[in-house]
Design a protein around this motif. Structure first.
Motif, PDB file in Angstrom:
ATOM      1  N   SER A   1       0.846  -1.201   0.000  1.00  0.00           N
ATOM      2  CA  SER A   1       0.000   0.000   0.000  1.00  0.00           C
ATOM      3  C   SER A   1       0.874   1.240   0.000  1.00  0.00           C
ATOM      4  O   SER A   1       1.805   1.344   0.805  1.00  0.00           O
ATOM      5  CB  SER A   1      -0.887   0.042   1.253  1.00  0.00           C
ATOM      6  OG  SER A   1      -2.031  -0.714   1.062  1.00  0.00           O
ATOM      7  N   ARG A   2       0.546   2.167  -0.898  1.00  0.00           N
ATOM      8  CA  ARG A   2       1.249   3.450  -0.902  1.00  0.00           C
ATOM      9  C   ARG A   2       0.218   4.554  -0.740  1.00  0.00           C
ATOM     10  O   ARG A   2      -0.887   4.476  -1.270  1.00  0.00           O
ATOM     11  CB  ARG A   2       2.002   3.631  -2.224  1.00  0.00           C
ATOM     12  CG  ARG A   2       3.156   2.657  -2.363  1.00  0.00           C
ATOM     13  CD  ARG A   2       3.714   2.659  -3.763  1.00  0.00           C
ATOM     14  NE  ARG A   2       4.167   3.982  -4.184  1.00  0.00           N
ATOM     15  CZ  ARG A   2       4.805   4.194  -5.339  1.00  0.00           C
ATOM     16  NH1 ARG A   2       5.035   3.197  -6.176  1.00  0.00           N
ATOM     17  NH2 ARG A   2       5.192   5.400  -5.651  1.00  0.00           N
ATOM     18  N   THR A   3       0.579   5.595  -0.016  1.00  0.00           N
ATOM     19  CA  THR A   3      -0.413   6.637   0.267  1.00  0.00           C
ATOM     20  C   THR A   3      -0.586   7.620  -0.875  1.00  0.00           C
ATOM     21  O   THR A   3      -1.580   8.333  -0.939  1.00  0.00           O
ATOM     22  CB  THR A   3      -0.006   7.456   1.510  1.00  0.00           C
ATOM     23  OG1 THR A   3       1.306   7.979   1.279  1.00  0.00           O
ATOM     24  CG2 THR A   3      -0.024   6.614   2.751  1.00  0.00           C
ATOM     25  N   GLY A   4       0.374   7.688  -1.778  1.00  0.00           N
ATOM     26  CA  GLY A   4       0.408   8.835  -2.675  1.00  0.00           C
ATOM     27  C   GLY A   4       1.025   9.970  -1.887  1.00  0.00           C
ATOM     28  O   GLY A   4       1.125   9.895  -0.656  1.00  0.00           O
ATOM     29  N   ILE A   5       1.409  11.033  -2.581  1.00  0.00           N
ATOM     30  CA  ILE A   5       2.206  12.006  -1.835  1.00  0.00           C
ATOM     31  C   ILE A   5       1.349  12.993  -1.061  1.00  0.00           C
ATOM     32  O   ILE A   5       0.242  13.333  -1.436  1.00  0.00           O
ATOM     33  CB  ILE A   5       3.187  12.788  -2.748  1.00  0.00           C
ATOM     34  CG1 ILE A   5       2.468  13.863  -3.548  1.00  0.00           C
ATOM     35  CG2 ILE A   5       3.976  11.855  -3.633  1.00  0.00           C
ATOM     36  CD1 ILE A   5       3.419  14.941  -4.012  1.00  0.00           C
ATOM     37  N   THR A   6       1.904  13.430   0.045  1.00  0.00           N
ATOM     38  CA  THR A   6       1.397  14.630   0.684  1.00  0.00           C
ATOM     39  C   THR A   6       2.587  15.571   0.793  1.00  0.00           C
ATOM     40  O   THR A   6       3.735  15.153   0.650  1.00  0.00           O
ATOM     41  CB  THR A   6       0.733  14.329   2.031  1.00  0.00           C
ATOM     42  OG1 THR A   6       0.003  15.498   2.414  1.00  0.00           O
ATOM     43  CG2 THR A   6       1.727  13.948   3.100  1.00  0.00           C
ATOM     44  N   ALA A   7       2.314  16.840   0.987  1.00  0.00           N
ATOM     45  CA  ALA A   7       3.403  17.811   0.865  1.00  0.00           C
ATOM     46  C   ALA A   7       3.079  19.095   1.592  1.00  0.00           C
ATOM     47  O   ALA A   7       1.942  19.325   2.003  1.00  0.00           O
ATOM     48  CB  ALA A   7       3.641  18.105  -0.620  1.00  0.00           C
ATOM     49  N   VAL A   8       4.098  19.915   1.749  1.00  0.00           N
ATOM     50  CA  VAL A   8       3.906  21.312   2.136  1.00  0.00           C
ATOM     51  C   VAL A   8       4.729  22.162   1.169  1.00  0.00           C
ATOM     52  O   VAL A   8       5.726  21.690   0.615  1.00  0.00           O
ATOM     53  CB  VAL A   8       4.347  21.598   3.591  1.00  0.00           C
ATOM     54  CG1 VAL A   8       3.366  21.017   4.582  1.00  0.00           C
ATOM     55  CG2 VAL A   8       5.760  21.092   3.854  1.00  0.00           C
ATOM     56  N   VAL A   9       4.289  23.397   0.974  1.00  0.00           N
ATOM     57  CA  VAL A   9       5.015  24.286   0.068  1.00  0.00           C
ATOM     58  C   VAL A   9       6.279  24.763   0.763  1.00  0.00           C
ATOM     59  O   VAL A   9       6.266  25.101   1.944  1.00  0.00           O
ATOM     60  CB  VAL A   9       4.132  25.486  -0.326  1.00  0.00           C
ATOM     61  CG1 VAL A   9       4.912  26.481  -1.155  1.00  0.00           C
ATOM     62  CG2 VAL A   9       2.914  24.998  -1.085  1.00  0.00           C
ATOM     63  N   LYS A  10       7.389  24.786   0.027  1.00  0.00           N
ATOM     64  CA  LYS A  10       8.660  25.259   0.592  1.00  0.00           C
ATOM     65  C   LYS A  10       8.631  26.768   0.781  1.00  0.00           C
ATOM     66  O   LYS A  10       7.990  27.481   0.011  1.00  0.00           O
ATOM     67  CB  LYS A  10       9.810  24.919  -0.353  1.00  0.00           C
ATOM     68  CG  LYS A  10      10.224  23.460  -0.343  1.00  0.00           C
ATOM     69  CD  LYS A  10      11.419  23.321  -1.277  1.00  0.00           C
ATOM     70  CE  LYS A  10      11.701  21.882  -1.638  1.00  0.00           C
ATOM     71  NZ  LYS A  10      12.568  21.795  -2.816  1.00  0.00           N
ATOM     72  N   GLU A  11       9.362  27.228   1.766  1.00  0.00           N
ATOM     73  CA  GLU A  11       9.418  28.667   2.044  1.00  0.00           C
ATOM     74  C   GLU A  11       9.879  29.447   0.811  1.00  0.00           C
ATOM     75  O   GLU A  11       9.353  30.496   0.488  1.00  0.00           O
ATOM     76  CB  GLU A  11      10.379  28.912   3.236  1.00  0.00           C
ATOM     77  CG  GLU A  11      10.118  30.193   4.005  1.00  0.00           C
ATOM     78  CD  GLU A  11       8.646  30.377   4.388  1.00  0.00           C
ATOM     79  OE1 GLU A  11       8.102  31.413   4.003  1.00  0.00           O
ATOM     80  OE2 GLU A  11       8.061  29.477   5.033  1.00  0.00           O
ATOM     81  N   ASP A  12      10.871  28.899   0.088  1.00  0.00           N
ATOM     82  CA  ASP A  12      11.402  29.612  -1.083  1.00  0.00           C
ATOM     83  C   ASP A  12      10.849  29.023  -2.399  1.00  0.00           C
ATOM     84  O   ASP A  12      11.436  29.185  -3.454  1.00  0.00           O
ATOM     85  CB  ASP A  12      12.932  29.562  -1.074  1.00  0.00           C
ATOM     86  CG  ASP A  12      13.448  28.126  -1.059  1.00  0.00           C
ATOM     87  OD1 ASP A  12      12.606  27.194  -0.909  1.00  0.00           O
ATOM     88  OD2 ASP A  12      14.662  27.910  -1.201  1.00  0.00           O
ATOM     89  N   GLY A  13       9.696  28.342  -2.297  1.00  0.00           N
ATOM     90  CA  GLY A  13       9.090  27.727  -3.482  1.00  0.00           C
ATOM     91  C   GLY A  13       8.703  28.778  -4.520  1.00  0.00           C
ATOM     92  O   GLY A  13       8.318  29.898  -4.180  1.00  0.00           O
TER      93      GLY A  13
END
Lengths: 164, 558
Positions: free
Chosen positions: A144-156
């Motif tokens: 089982s894989r969740t698929g990605i979760t993320a947060v935006v980078k400060e310098d994105g």
């Protein structure tokens, strides 16, 4: 240019909302690479993280169409390289415990034993991909894989924000 | 103040609180309780003979009045029949609230009798879909439905009410106001964007205004006229924008598009800047969009942020309330140097307009003359609806709409059968006005059973059938684009329409020539009964100008 885009969509936590959002991508024949849903800290809200492959105009248009949905409170869209992204993999296996330990060590994964032999790994999506590939030499009972979760980078860079 | 009533009673009371005067619909198993409650209400019910027509009636009522139209159908087939009408309203941003009955909660999703996933199939064609799961939720849902349908970019909203929720009794409160998180319909235009637009307009040599359905709905027309007169520039429209400003204004050039006027299409292609107001630059309007937007600046004033750059990537969008943004634009331009009356562009506009305005292309054509005659006979604020196809295109080209909400047509979805029930809805909204449906024989046959509604409910409208015994637009394409290879476009022996009308208790006549037509049109209007006027025309008549699909507006066939 087509590239992987991450949409962070804050929505009303109620039935039918995910359907409306995915239907927007479906209507234009886009395949959703990954979708994860989780609650936010605000009661009655959840966040959907969707990854699709799209160019700048498509991403902009999708972000605005999704925001237009009444149950959507906020949409943030960012190219994947502007995000810190992670994925979780769990695999139940049959095989040599020691060999699995070796593999786990290589990736910094964890071997869990609770009656079954399970490997647990959270990390860069590309590493998850490689580990999954290597696991094929074991007898996989269930993966089982969740698929990605993320947060935006400060310098994105190139981040779009709609709503709120 | 709460009262202990049933869900159905709450539904009716909530509709009364929204000042609903009329509901168009057909009852069924899943709406019997709702209808039972409706019996105790002063709200008028107009019985349609097909749910699609019920939706078109509500839509016609909404378009003519500016108020929310309400229609209702039962679950299953009632809901699926209604869907075409709701999709029609959605594509033309018309405020309609659709109430459907649903099977009891426990049966939902189990393929019960007359059960269908109504919310699922409506979701892509409504602004929002409600399904109250308890009686107490109903007042909020109704209030929210009317609020959503009538604000921002307007559109239809569904309320799907399970049967047991209609029956259930509860202490029910009626909110005075609703707040919907995530819905902010009012957008104030960005002053900087307006200033930038004003600057570009002043710098342009050959600007043209293009008004669409949004300009009709917002009532921004007078401000558009002010803008046009200040700059002495032409105002074209989309099909949906007809009537936003009076089409007999000296700067009005009529609609552009696949069946736009020769001068409007020519002028917009010659222009160096387009001021789009409440338009969405649809394919039938712009035709080849690359050619359309080549070498010109496109300014796009609209209320809906998702319309910005949807069809034209390099446009300058000004998103916000049109009355506000166009007012701001006018005052910005006033501060700068306006055009003079003698600009070469104005001369060009005048020259083209004078030459082409009354020009009819093609030989021995009857339909344009019939349409012009209707215009001559009707008052400026009488209402015309259209079916879809050739009759619609002739009406687009030759009927000058002189006031907003007097030209009602299915522009986005192009739904055949729309015009007649929409005329009935419009007549209910504006009973003191004459309402004429400009129909083709093909389209009229799709909803002609609305004659029963028209007669039995005492809602007299006039149907003018341009009768060529073919599906005219299909035949025209087969003639011009498919090298005379006709298939399935002949209607063969069409019914005797006057006899059909009489069978329903309406009046009907087949006319001979234009004079005869004028006589019977006047008689039909005076008679105040439903009147079908059958006008024979040649099956070979083409609508010109005609821009075939894929071509640019420059490539008109005349």
């Amino acid at each position: 240019m087509k590239k992987e885009r991450v949409f962070f969509i804050t929505v009303a936590d109620k039935p039918g909302v995910l359907f409306k959002i995915t239907n927007i991508f479906r209507r234009r024949n886009f395949n959703i690479e990954s979708v994860t849903v989780g609650k936010t800290l605000v009661k009655g809200e959840s966040q959907i993280v969707i990854v699709i492959n799209a160019d700048d105009e498509e991403a902009d248009s999708f972000a605005r169409m999704v925001k237009k949905l009444i149950d959507v409170y906020e949409v943030i869209e960012a190219p994947k390289e502007s995000c810190y992204a992670q994925e979780l993999l769990l695999a139940k296996l049959d095989g040599e415990h020691e060999e699995l330990e070796k593999l786990a060590k290589k990736y910094g994964a964890e071997v869990v034993e609770n009656g079954s032999l399970i490997i647990k790994y959270a990390g860069e999506p590309s590493n998850v991909e490689m580990l999954a590939e290597e696991l094929t030499r074991f007898k996989i009972i269930h993966i089982s894989r969740t698929g990605i979760t993320a947060v935006v980078k400060e310098d994105g860079k190139d981040i779009l924000r709609f709503g709120r | 103040m709460a009262s202990y009533i049933s869900g159905a009673q709450a539904l009716v009371r909530a509709l009364e609180k929204e000042k609903v005067e009329v509901i168009f619909g057909i009852p069924g198993g899943a709406t019997l309780t709702f209808y039972d409650a409706l019996k105790d209400s002063s709200i008028r019910h107009v019985l349609a003979r097909h749910e699609q027509s019920a939706a078109h009636m509500a839509d016609g009522y909404a378009r003519a009045s500016g108020k929310v139209g309400v229609c209702t159908a039962t679950s299953g087939p009632g809901a699926t029949n209604l869907l075409t009408g709701i999709a029609t309203a959605y594509l033309d941003s018309s405020p309609v609230v659709a109430i459907t009955g649903q099977v009891a909660k426990d049966y939902i999703g189990k393929d019960a009798f007359q059960e269908i996933d109504t919310v699922g199939i409506y979701t892509p064609v409504v602004k929002y879909a409600f399904q109250p799961l308890s009686a107490a939720e109903i007042p909020f849902d109704v209030k929210a439905a009317f609020y959503i349908a009538s604000t921002g970019r307007q559109g239809p909203v569904l309320i799907d009410v399970p049967k047991d929720v209609q029956i259930e009794k509860a202490e029910i409160d009626f909110p005075e106001k609703v707040e919907i998180k995530g819905y902010r319909p009012y957008i104030s235009p960005h002053p900087e964007a307006v200033r930038e637009a004003a600057k570009l307009i002043i710098q342009a040599q050959k600007p043209i205004i293009l008004v669409g359905g949004g300009a009709v709905k917002s009532g921004v027309g007078p401000k558009v006229v002010e803008l046009a007169e200040m700059l002495m520039i032409p105002v074209a429209s989309t099909l949906m924008g007809k009537g936003a400003i009076p089409e007999n204004h000296f700067l009005a050039v009529g609609p552009i598009g696949m069946h736009g006027t020769y001068h409007a299409n020519t002028l917009i292609m010659e222009s160096d800047l387009v001021i789009g107001i409440g338009v969405r630059f649809s394919d039938r309007t712009t035709m080849d969009i690359k050619e359309f937007s080549k070498d010109k600046i496109i300014l796009h004033f609209d209320i809906d942020p998702t319309e910005a750059r949807k069809n034209i990537l390099n446009e300058l969008p000004v998103i916000g309330d049109l009355n506000e943004s166009v007012s701001m634009l006018v005052s910005e331009i006033r501060k700068m140097m306006p055009y003079t009356k003698d600009s070469p562009w104005y001369k060009r506009v005048k020259e083209l307009k004078e030459y082409y305005e009354d020009k009819i292309f093609g030989e021995n054509v009857m339909s344009p003359l019939v349409i012009k005659k209707i215009r001559e006979v009707l008052h400026p604020d009488d209402i015309v609806t259209t079916e879809v196809g050739q009759a619609q295109a002739w009406a687009e080209l030759f009927y000058k709409a002189l006031a907003p909400r007097t030209f009602i047509t299915s522009g986005g979805l192009g739904t055949m059968g729309f015009g007649f029930p929409a005329a009935i809805g419009a007549k209910v909204a504006k009973f003191d006005k004459t309402v004429v449906d400009i129909a083709g024989d093909g389209s009229f046959l799709m909803t002609s059973n609305s004659l029963a509604t028209s007669v039995s409910e005492g809602i007299p409208v006039v149907v003018v059938i341009l009768n060529n015994s073919v599906l005219g637009m299909i035949a025209q394409w087969q003639r011009i684009v498919y090298n005379n290879r006709y298939i399935a476009s002949s209607l063969g022996e069409t019914p005797n329409f006057p006899a059909l009308a009489k069978a329903y208790g309406a009046e009907g006549v087949r006319v001979n020539g234009l004079e005869d037509f004028e006589k019977y049109l006047k008689e039909a209007i005076k008679s105040e009964v439903t009147y079908v006027i059958d006008v024979p025309i040649s099956p070979e008549e083409n609508v010109f100008p005609f821009v075939p699909a894929g071509k640019s507006l420059k490539e008109m066939i005349v």
